[in-house]
Design an enzyme around this catalytic site. Structure first.
Site, mmCIF file in Angstrom:
data_model
loop_
_atom_site.group_PDB
_atom_site.id
_atom_site.type_symbol
_atom_site.label_atom_id
_atom_site.label_comp_id
_atom_site.label_asym_id
_atom_site.label_seq_id
_atom_site.Cartn_x
_atom_site.Cartn_y
_atom_site.Cartn_z
ATOM 1 N N ARG A 1 9.968 -1.526 -5.360
ATOM 2 C CA ARG A 1 8.723 -1.595 -6.149
ATOM 3 C C ARG A 1 8.654 -0.342 -7.001
ATOM 4 O O ARG A 1 8.769 0.771 -6.490
ATOM 5 C CB ARG A 1 7.487 -1.697 -5.244
ATOM 6 C CG ARG A 1 7.367 -3.045 -4.560
ATOM 7 C CD ARG A 1 5.999 -3.239 -3.932
ATOM 8 N NE ARG A 1 5.003 -3.652 -4.905
ATOM 9 C CZ ARG A 1 3.691 -3.723 -4.627
ATOM 10 N NH1 ARG A 1 3.242 -3.388 -3.435
ATOM 11 N NH2 ARG A 1 2.840 -4.134 -5.546
ATOM 12 N N ASP B 1 -1.721 4.580 -6.416
ATOM 13 C CA ASP B 1 -0.276 4.407 -6.212
ATOM 14 C C ASP B 1 0.493 5.561 -6.818
ATOM 15 O O ASP B 1 1.580 5.907 -6.351
ATOM 16 C CB ASP B 1 0.190 3.080 -6.810
ATOM 17 C CG ASP B 1 -0.200 1.957 -5.888
ATOM 18 O OD1 ASP B 1 -1.346 1.484 -5.982
ATOM 19 O OD2 ASP B 1 0.618 1.600 -5.020
ATOM 20 N N GLY C 1 0.867 -1.172 0.000
ATOM 21 C CA GLY C 1 0.000 0.000 0.000
ATOM 22 C C GLY C 1 0.907 1.226 0.000
ATOM 23 O O GLY C 1 1.872 1.310 0.778
ATOM 24 N N ALA C 2 0.576 2.185 -0.873
ATOM 25 C CA ALA C 2 1.506 3.283 -1.145
ATOM 26 C C ALA C 2 1.886 4.094 0.095
ATOM 27 O O ALA C 2 3.061 4.400 0.318
ATOM 28 C CB ALA C 2 0.898 4.187 -2.206
ATOM 29 N N ALA C 3 0.904 4.451 0.914
ATOM 30 C CA ALA C 3 1.204 5.295 2.077
ATOM 31 C C ALA C 3 2.058 4.537 3.097
ATOM 32 O O ALA C 3 3.011 5.082 3.668
ATOM 33 C CB ALA C 3 -0.092 5.781 2.716
ATOM 34 N N ASN D 1 -3.404 2.611 -10.212
ATOM 35 C CA ASN D 1 -3.812 1.913 -8.985
ATOM 36 C C ASN D 1 -3.895 0.420 -9.301
ATOM 37 O O ASN D 1 -3.656 -0.010 -10.435
ATOM 38 C CB ASN D 1 -5.162 2.460 -8.491
ATOM 39 C CG ASN D 1 -5.502 1.981 -7.096
ATOM 40 O OD1 ASN D 1 -4.672 2.062 -6.186
ATOM 41 N ND2 ASN D 1 -6.696 1.460 -6.899
ATOM 42 N N CYS E 1 -9.133 -3.315 -3.944
ATOM 43 C CA CYS E 1 -7.851 -3.445 -3.243
ATOM 44 C C CYS E 1 -7.993 -2.956 -1.797
ATOM 45 O O CYS E 1 -9.091 -2.964 -1.221
ATOM 46 C CB CYS E 1 -6.743 -2.713 -4.000
ATOM 47 S SG CYS E 1 -5.066 -3.202 -3.496
HETATM 48 O O1 LIG Z 1 -3.175 -0.412 -5.152
HETATM 49 C C1 LIG Z 1 -3.001 -0.353 -3.954
HETATM 50 C C2 LIG Z 1 -2.089 -1.280 -3.225
HETATM 51 O O2 LIG Z 1 -1.413 -2.161 -4.072
HETATM 52 P P1 LIG Z 1 -0.404 -3.253 -3.424
HETATM 53 O O3 LIG Z 1 -1.225 -4.118 -2.525
HETATM 54 O O4 LIG Z 1 0.148 -3.984 -4.611
HETATM 55 O O5 LIG Z 1 0.666 -2.482 -2.678
HETATM 56 C C3 LIG Z 1 -3.648 0.736 -3.145
HETATM 57 O O6 LIG Z 1 -4.896 1.092 -3.671
HETATM 58 C C4 LIG Z 1 -2.754 1.983 -3.182
HETATM 59 O O7 LIG Z 1 -1.416 1.635 -2.857
HETATM 60 C C5 LIG Z 1 -3.210 3.053 -2.209
HETATM 61 O O8 LIG Z 1 -3.042 2.607 -0.872
HETATM 62 P P2 LIG Z 1 -2.909 3.660 0.343
HETATM 63 O O9 LIG Z 1 -4.112 4.531 0.244
HETATM 64 O O10 LIG Z 1 -2.879 2.822 1.577
HETATM 65 O O11 LIG Z 1 -1.662 4.425 0.116
#
Ligand SMILES: O=C(COP(=O)(O)O)[C@H](O)[C@H](O)COP(=O)(O)O
Length: 342
Positions: free
Chosen positions: A69, A203, A27-29, A213, A134
């Protein structure tokens, strides 16, 4: 804290890089925060003889994390924030500038997520059913704020093959008291009839307003537009991809086939190719709003915010100082054509 003998990188950096690459941290954050924390731990661990050695080790740590990544731009933006604030004439000053910047970054991340949650919640009405794809902490922040405002929200949660991040979303929503219907990805269009708002994270966001995303987002957005269901992208400004201002493309990560199919199933199927792209690109025309901590934007106008935050070019402080690229070359923003949905 020890450092690994070969590379001089701290265990924390190695472990964080490994956890990001294997998606234990995902997850990006969350990736961005983990990278900032690892840089701070690297700064505390490094036993440098002089400022130049300290800087070189921090750059190497940044590169190690950067290489994990390729798609989530929050990762380089985190490295940029922390390493871009590395300053001082002594090792002690450099160290303290890095640890302060990393702590500041983590704090800002949390505040930004809360702020965007409150903004995104205003788009949701009492009684709304959302559909998710996701697992996005930014998207969930909007639901949390809506629930805190006293709105009744229910959710249709897409499973999200191959890694089933929908299960994490379902668990988080249940903790908030949100009723959840879990569906397989291919059922999404059928359930759009029962959906008031599609809510996804990002992302990376390109300068033309395209959103990168989890794979399947673009198909969902096209279907939602066809059914007249609004789609909101919840994304802190660390998801803005400054390189796209100067014409760079966003690399879409291809992951291992083992995530899609077991070795036994693979053997039974015989001679074929399995492809596993992790993300896709949703063009701005299928999106209603990008919600950030700085307000909500029509996708096409996000470029203004990007220029304000990053200027016309982005630095790469994990590289040697002389090897920064692309500075000042104004070009039409675009995303990699190979990644456009067909
Ligand atoms: O696509 C994904 C995660 O992909 P993966 O599981 O491959 O990392 C999420 O929608 C974004 O990262 C945003 O996440 P957040 O809002 O938590 O930053």
């Amino acid at each position: 804290m020890t450092t690994t003998a070969d590379t001089d990188l701290s265990e924390s950096v190695e472990e964080t890089a490994e956890a990001i690459a294997t998606m234990e941290t995902r997850g990006a954050a969350t990736i961005a925060d983990a990278a900032a924390v690892a840089l701070a731990e690297q700064a505390r661990a490094v036993d440098a003889a002089d400022p130049e050695e300290f800087r070189a080790t921090m750059r190497a740590a940044g590169r190690r994390l950067y290489d994990t990544r390729p798609t989530a731009v929050s990762l380089p933006n985190s490295l940029r924030y922390v390493l871009g604030r590395m300053e001082g004439d002594t090792v002690g000053q450099l160290r303290s500038s890095v640890t302060t910047a990393a702590a500041d970054f983590s704090r800002r991340l949390e505040t930004a997520q809360d702020e965007l949650g409150r903004i995104g919640a205003n788009r949701l009405r009492d009684g709304d059913t959302i559909m998710t794809h996701c697992h996005s902490t930014d998207a969930l922040s909007c639901v949390r704020a809506a629930v805190e405002q006293g709105k009744e929200i229910s959710a249709i949660v897409k499973e999200t093959r191959p890694r089933r991040q929908g299960h994490i979303t379902a668990t988080e929503l249940r903790k908030m008291g949100v009723p959840v219907v879990l569906i397989v990805d291919s059922a999404a269009r059928r359930y759009l009839d029962e959906t008031d708002h599609v809510l996804v994270g990002a992302d990376a966001i390109a300068a033309d307003g395209s959103v990168i995303n989890k794979i399947g987002t673009s198909g969902l957005a096209v279907n939602a537009r066809e059914r007249g269901v609004p789609i909101m992208v919840a994304a802190q400004t660390i998801k803005l991809h400054p390189d796209t201002l100067t014409g760079h493309t966003v690399e879409i990560e291809m992951r291992e086939e083992e995530e899609v199919i077991s070795a036994d199933e693979r053997a039974e199927l015989g001679d074929l190719t399995v492809e596993n792209p992790a993300f896709d690109v949703t063009p701005p025309r299928y999106l209603d709003a990008i919600v950030t901590e700085s307000g909500q934007f029509p996708p096409e106008s996000v470029v203004t915010l990007m220029r304000e935050l990053f200027g016309e070019s982005a630095t790469r402080p994990w590289e040697e100082p002389e090897s920064t690229d692309g500075a000042g070359e104004a070009a039409e923003p675009r995303v990699d054509e190979r990644t456009e949905p067909r």
